[in-house]
Design a protein around this motif. Structure first.
Motif, PDB file in Angstrom:
ATOM      1  N   TRP A 300       0.810  -1.217   0.000  1.00 25.44           N
ATOM      2  CA  TRP A 300       0.000   0.000   0.000  1.00 25.44           C
ATOM      3  C   TRP A 300       0.845   1.270   0.000  1.00 25.44           C
ATOM      4  CZ3 TRP A 300      -4.117   2.217  -1.465  1.00 25.44           C
ATOM      5  CH2 TRP A 300      -4.642   3.355  -0.839  1.00 25.44           C
ATOM      6  N   ASP A 330      -2.600  -4.573  -2.113  1.00 18.54           N
ATOM      7  CA  ASP A 330      -3.620  -3.745  -1.448  1.00 18.54           C
ATOM      8  C   ASP A 330      -4.559  -3.117  -2.480  1.00 18.54           C
ATOM      9  OD1 ASP A 330      -4.647  -1.546   0.577  1.00 18.54           O
ATOM     10  OD2 ASP A 330      -3.367  -2.855   1.769  1.00 18.54           O
ATOM     11  N   ASP A 331      -5.298  -2.153  -2.033  1.00 18.08           N
ATOM     12  CA  ASP A 331      -6.313  -1.440  -2.820  1.00 18.08           C
ATOM     13  C   ASP A 331      -5.778  -1.028  -4.199  1.00 18.08           C
ATOM     14  OD1 ASP A 331      -8.482   0.062  -3.496  1.00 18.08           O
ATOM     15  OD2 ASP A 331      -8.365   1.430  -1.791  1.00 18.08           O
ATOM     16  N   TRP A 375      -6.464  -7.458  -1.093  1.00 19.54           N
ATOM     17  CA  TRP A 375      -7.299  -6.497  -0.341  1.00 19.54           C
ATOM     18  C   TRP A 375      -8.730  -6.467  -0.894  1.00 19.54           C
ATOM     19  CZ3 TRP A 375     -10.120  -2.125  -1.627  1.00 19.54           C
ATOM     20  CH2 TRP A 375     -10.381  -1.185  -0.614  1.00 19.54           C
ATOM     21  N   ARG A 405     -15.011   8.929   2.897  1.00 23.29           N
ATOM     22  CA  ARG A 405     -14.031   8.555   1.876  1.00 23.29           C
ATOM     23  C   ARG A 405     -14.740   8.322   0.528  1.00 23.29           C
ATOM     24  NH1 ARG A 405      -9.723   3.589   1.128  1.00 23.29           N
ATOM     25  NH2 ARG A 405      -7.909   4.872   0.759  1.00 23.29           N
ATOM     26  N   LYS A 438      -7.054  -9.142   3.075  1.00 22.21           N
ATOM     27  CA  LYS A 438      -7.087  -7.979   3.970  1.00 22.21           C
ATOM     28  C   LYS A 438      -8.469  -7.369   3.790  1.00 22.21           C
ATOM     29  CE  LYS A 438      -4.893  -3.518   4.901  1.00 22.21           C
ATOM     30  NZ  LYS A 438      -3.839  -2.576   4.496  1.00 22.21           N
ATOM     31  N   ASP A 440     -11.129  -4.707   4.595  1.00 20.28           N
ATOM     32  CA  ASP A 440     -11.138  -3.322   5.079  1.00 20.28           C
ATOM     33  C   ASP A 440     -12.576  -2.838   5.319  1.00 20.28           C
ATOM     34  OD1 ASP A 440      -9.984  -0.893   5.746  1.00 20.28           O
ATOM     35  OD2 ASP A 440      -8.759  -0.783   3.935  1.00 20.28           O
ATOM     36  N   ASN A 442     -13.771   1.174   5.656  1.00 23.34           N
ATOM     37  CA  ASN A 442     -13.208   2.500   5.858  1.00 23.34           C
ATOM     38  C   ASN A 442     -14.168   3.618   6.213  1.00 23.34           C
ATOM     39  OD1 ASN A 442     -10.321   2.256   5.525  1.00 23.34           O
ATOM     40  ND2 ASN A 442     -10.793   1.507   3.482  1.00 23.34           N
ATOM     41  N   CYS A 475      -9.304  -4.974   9.063  1.00 25.80           N
ATOM     42  CA  CYS A 475      -8.761  -3.617   8.970  1.00 25.80           C
ATOM     43  C   CYS A 475      -9.955  -2.677   8.844  1.00 25.80           C
ATOM     44  CB  CYS A 475      -7.865  -3.545   7.738  1.00 25.80           C
ATOM     45  SG  CYS A 475      -7.287  -1.890   7.348  1.00 25.80           S
ATOM     46  N   SER A 477      -9.567   1.319   8.253  1.00 28.08           N
ATOM     47  CA  SER A 477      -8.675   2.486   8.333  1.00 28.08           C
ATOM     48  C   SER A 477      -7.688   2.264   9.478  1.00 28.08           C
ATOM     49  CB  SER A 477      -9.455   3.771   8.567  1.00 28.08           C
ATOM     50  OG  SER A 477     -10.391   3.979   7.541  1.00 28.08           O
ATOM     51  N   GLY A 478      -7.057   1.131   9.500  1.00 24.57           N
ATOM     52  CA  GLY A 478      -6.238   0.738  10.645  1.00 24.57           C
ATOM     53  C   GLY A 478      -7.122  -0.021  11.619  1.00 24.57           C
ATOM     54  N   TRP A 494      -5.148  -5.126  11.571  1.00 30.22           N
ATOM     55  CA  TRP A 494      -4.249  -4.045  11.165  1.00 30.22           C
ATOM     56  C   TRP A 494      -4.444  -2.965  12.214  1.00 30.22           C
ATOM     57  CZ3 TRP A 494       0.078  -3.096   9.897  1.00 30.22           C
ATOM     58  CH2 TRP A 494       0.513  -1.901   9.328  1.00 30.22           C
ATOM     59  N   ASP A 497      -3.192   2.589  10.988  1.00 32.13           N
ATOM     60  CA  ASP A 497      -2.585   3.084   9.749  1.00 32.13           C
ATOM     61  C   ASP A 497      -1.298   3.834  10.049  1.00 32.13           C
ATOM     62  OD1 ASP A 497      -4.215   2.023   7.853  1.00 32.13           O
ATOM     63  OD2 ASP A 497      -5.341   3.851   7.429  1.00 32.13           O
ATOM     64  N   GLU A 553       6.040  -2.359   4.956  1.00 25.27           N
ATOM     65  CA  GLU A 553       5.054  -1.673   4.122  1.00 25.27           C
ATOM     66  C   GLU A 553       5.665  -0.485   3.386  1.00 25.27           C
ATOM     67  OE1 GLU A 553       1.161  -1.731   5.750  1.00 25.27           O
ATOM     68  OE2 GLU A 553       0.373  -0.288   4.306  1.00 25.27           O
TER      69      GLU A 553
HETATM   70  C1  DGJ Z   1      -7.202   1.788   4.735  1.00 21.46           C
HETATM   71  C2  DGJ Z   1      -6.235   0.806   5.303  1.00 21.46           C
HETATM   72  O1  DGJ Z   1      -6.084   0.999   6.669  1.00 21.46           O
HETATM   73  C3  DGJ Z   1      -4.913   0.910   4.560  1.00 21.46           C
HETATM   74  O2  DGJ Z   1      -3.972   0.052   5.132  1.00 21.46           O
HETATM   75  C4  DGJ Z   1      -5.160   0.588   3.121  1.00 21.46           C
HETATM   76  O3  DGJ Z   1      -5.537  -0.748   2.973  1.00 21.46           O
HETATM   77  C5  DGJ Z   1      -6.216   1.513   2.557  1.00 21.46           C
HETATM   78  N1  DGJ Z   1      -7.412   1.517   3.353  1.00 21.46           N
HETATM   79  C6  DGJ Z   1      -6.564   1.145   1.146  1.00 21.46           C
HETATM   80  O4  DGJ Z   1      -7.570   1.904   0.639  1.00 21.46           O
END
Ligand code: DGJ
Length: 693
Positions: A300, A330-331, A375, A405, A438, A440, A442, A475, A477-478, A494, A497, A553
């Motif tokens: 990422w 990742d994304d 991801w 987001r 992974k 996520d 967010n 995960c 956003s962390g 995770w 971040d 990372e």
């Molecule tokens: C938020 C995650 O916490 C990051 O590590 C990463 O995967 C981004 N999203 C990707 O959009």
């Protein structure tokens, strides 16, 4: 006749007793009581006196305080008939059962309600799991249902709960007890950075390593309510449940999430170790329980959305050379995902970036000896996506909602949404050699909704049933979705971040009150941290990552030879030690120097340990203070070795023995005097290995 129930796990006793047919009260919770204590006597011994200006007896602080009985605090249940009439039950004993734990049921015939509570003890982890279920003879509306309500100790000055933010998870807040209540309600619809559902109530004088403490964790990912209330008579109650009013439909059954509780007489660490072990050994289901946790590489922060096959291949080669064993893409690999404004929910591989699919990259990664992870952010949808254009009604919330987001959440309570996601994700997993997701999440939800969380759980459960060898990392956003509910379905979190090692040192330290190494992802970030702008030496970055489930990372192309050599060396150290560290207990040390954040990872068989002493700031005093260890056997001798002594700066001019030699010292000395470390700059980590001789 009074009824009593006693639960023991070898470290703690919990006694419940009920007057006649009423709901029971936790009359004792603390260190193991002798068998000679008769529960009936305990019941009588616990009755508190009454005086003027009050009712003629203290109303039971029961496992579900009833509003109908003049209880002077918050009730454990708020429920209404479908026409809105409040129901005020008075529960009466119905049944008891000790099969696989203690199950107690109580009826309220007038309102057609049944309340059932369960308590399960674990004699190895010392976690007691408890849960409440409400059944109704016809659909009713639930506003609030507490998991079994527990008393808090009165010999306690304050309570510790957990808040945080993006890049600043697991911040401990201390609040003094006073009449009235501390009330926390997470209405974000996900566990959240802001509201980790944990509470520790230390008794007066408790520290990390000594004293008594009680701890609680509510295992639910949809947002919780916690209240810690001191009643006018001085008694204290702790309630946990789903955020209030998040069951939108009238139903005939409601269940709280499991509430995990423990008592410790070895300080906060006793609680931490119970949670760490319970999470690792009971909650998480490991596809390969005995396999070592692989070193991760996540791309990422190296490439963000700019996926180019030759670049990713080059990065993968470098990561493998440094010691990585799993490469996580990742994304950015799907739809038309050029940035974070579009394509979420269009889960098909972008043919412009990957004309031959992911196979060429996966084959390359595998040829380097690594496995491949991918991801997803399944619960989310961008308005700018083909899926949204075709199915706008799948998005949760109103048309005019504020986006997060640039995205909305999908309505996970809809079967068709879950089926769609299952089809897309399972197709990718079937067609590609992937052993890791992974996962996520967010944004917060437009409004909290328990059905959303159940929908997410159902999707993950279905995928896990069909792809049992795929591990999942939670995960948001962390660290926005970390709790035992999601961890029943995932294997890693995770944590943040923030890859800033200085911030991570603190976050990891405080998260260790609940999380073991095995599940806690920690990556070596870029030289200049992308979220703090701070520049930290590779040695500090590497050691902080080596405290948990290690990974990288950064863009490995930025590493110079010295940095690559140090990172390779620390990674090799981690691999040599992970076989015992991944089942070790993380013990937080009581550091005499507030600039030092230190922990001791103790092997399960107690034969060895490693101490990480991180210098988070410049000390107030000029010389290092001794660092007391913990959990050692006083009469045993330990050989301790400062394994990174060569990194002492020139300003460390003296001759502390550890700078030049190993030392054999007793557990008593190490715990009561402590280790004398060399002077160091801030943003450095000393690493001390210890072996029982
Ligand atoms: C938020 C995650 O916490 C990051 O590590 C990463 O995967 C981004 N999203 C990707 O959009």
């Amino acid at each position: 006749m009074n009824r009593s129930y006693r639960l023991d796990d070898g470290r703690q006793t919990l006694v419940l007793s009920a007057h006649a047919n009423r709901l029971p009260v936790v009359t004792y919770w603390g260190p193991t009581l002798p068998e000679t204590d008769d529960p009936a006597d305990l019941h009588a011994a616990t009755i508190i006196d009454v005086t003027g200006g009050m009712l003629d007896e203290h109303i039971d602080l029961s496992i579900c305080p009833e509003a109908s009985r003049s209880f002077p605090g918050q009730p454990g249940l708020v429920v209404r008939d479908t026409d809105g009439t409040p129901l005020l039950p008075k529960f009466c004993f119905a049944s008891e059962d000790y099969e696989g734990g203690l199950t107690l049921s109580y009826n309220d015939a007038e309102n057609g309600l049944t309340l059932t509570v369960t308590f399960t003890v674990d004699t190895e982890t010392h976690i007691i799991t408890c849960q409440t279920t409400l059944d109704a003879s016809r659909p009713v509306h639930l506003h609030w249902l507490a998991a079994p309500v527990l008393p808090a100790p009165q010999l306690s000055e304050d309570m510790i709960d957990v808040s945080g933010r993006w890049c600043g998870e697991f911040q401990l807040s201390r609040t003094a007890w006073s009449p009235g209540m501390r009330y926390r309600e997470n209405r974000t619809g996900r566990t959240g950075h802001e509201h980790f559902p944990g509470l520790i109530v230390p008794c007066r004088g408790a520290t990390n390593t000594q004293g008594e403490a009680y701890a609680f964790h509510y295992g639910w990912s949809g947002g919780h309510r916690m209240l810690a209330e001191e009643l006018p008579d001085g008694r204290r109650q702790i309630q946990w449940g789903h955020a209030a009013g998040t069951e939108s439909d009238a139903q005939t059954q409601f269940k709280t999430a499991p509430l995990y509780i423990t008592y410790s007489k070895t300080g906060l660490n006793g609680c931490a170790v119970a949670f760490q072990r319970h999470l690792r050994d009971r909650i998480v289901t490991w596809p390969k329980p005995d396999a070592p946790r692989p070193v991760h590489y996540n791309c990422w922060e190296a490439v963000y959305f700019d996926h180019k096959l030759p670049v990713l291949k080059d990065i993968a080669e470098r990561a493998a050379k440094l010691g990585a064993e799993r490469f996580v893409l990742d994304d950015g690999w799907f739809g038309h995902r050029e940035d974070d404004t579009r394509s979420l929910s269009d889960w098909t591989i972008d043919p412009r970036k990957y004309p031959d699919g992911l196979t060429p990259l996966i084959d390359h990664v595998k040829s380097l000896g690594m496995t491949f992870g991918l991801w997803f952010e399944p619960e989310m949808i961008n308005p700018d996506s083909d899926t949204h254009r075709a199915n706008p009604h799948w998005a949760l919330g109103s048309e005019d909602q504020t986006l997060g987001r640039q995205q909305k959440a999908l309505d996970m309570s809809l079967q068709e949404v879950r089926d769609f996601l299952y089809d897309r994700i399972s197709a990718i997993l079937r067609d590609n050699d992937i052993d890791y997701i992974k996962w996520d999440h967010n944004r917060v939800l437009p409004m909290p909704d328990a059905a959303q969380t159940r929908g997410s759980y159902a999707l993950i459960d279905r995928l896990r049933a069909d792809f049992p060898y795929v591990e999942i990392e939670s995960c948001a956003s962390g660290g926005g979705r970390i709790d035992f509910g999601i961890m029943q379905r995932t294997q890693r979190v995770w944590l943040s971040d923030s890859n800033d090692a200085l911030e991570r040192l603190r976050i990891q330290h405080d998260a260790a009150l609940f999380l073991p190494l095995a599940v806690t992802g920690s990556h070596v970030g870029p030289r200049r941290c992308h979220t703090s702008g701070r520049v930290l030496d590779i040695s500090f970055r590497a050691w902080v990552a080596a405290q948990r489930h290690m990974g990288f990372e950064m863009d490995p192309r930025e590493l110079d030879d010295r940095e690559a050599a140090i990172l390779t060396e620390v990674t090799a150290w981690w691999k040599r030690n992970r076989h015992w560290m991944q089942t070790a207990d993380i013990l937080r040390l009581d550091s005499a120097d507030s600039a030092v954040i230190a922990e001791q990872q103790m092997a399960r068989d107690q034969s060895r340990f490693v101490v990480f002493a991180g210098k988070a700031a410049t000390s107030m005093q000029i010389a290092p203070r001794p660092l007391r260890l913990t959990g050692l056997i006083p009469a045993e001798m330990y050989r301790i070795d400062l394994i990174n002594r060569s990194s002492a700066p020139a300003l460390s001019r003296g001759t502390p023995a550890l700078k030049s030699q190993v030392m054999d010292l007793s557990g008593a000395y190490l715990m009561h005097h402590g280790v004398t470390l060399p002077w160091s700059f801030p943003e450095r980590m000393w690493v001390v290995e210890g072996i029982k001789i």
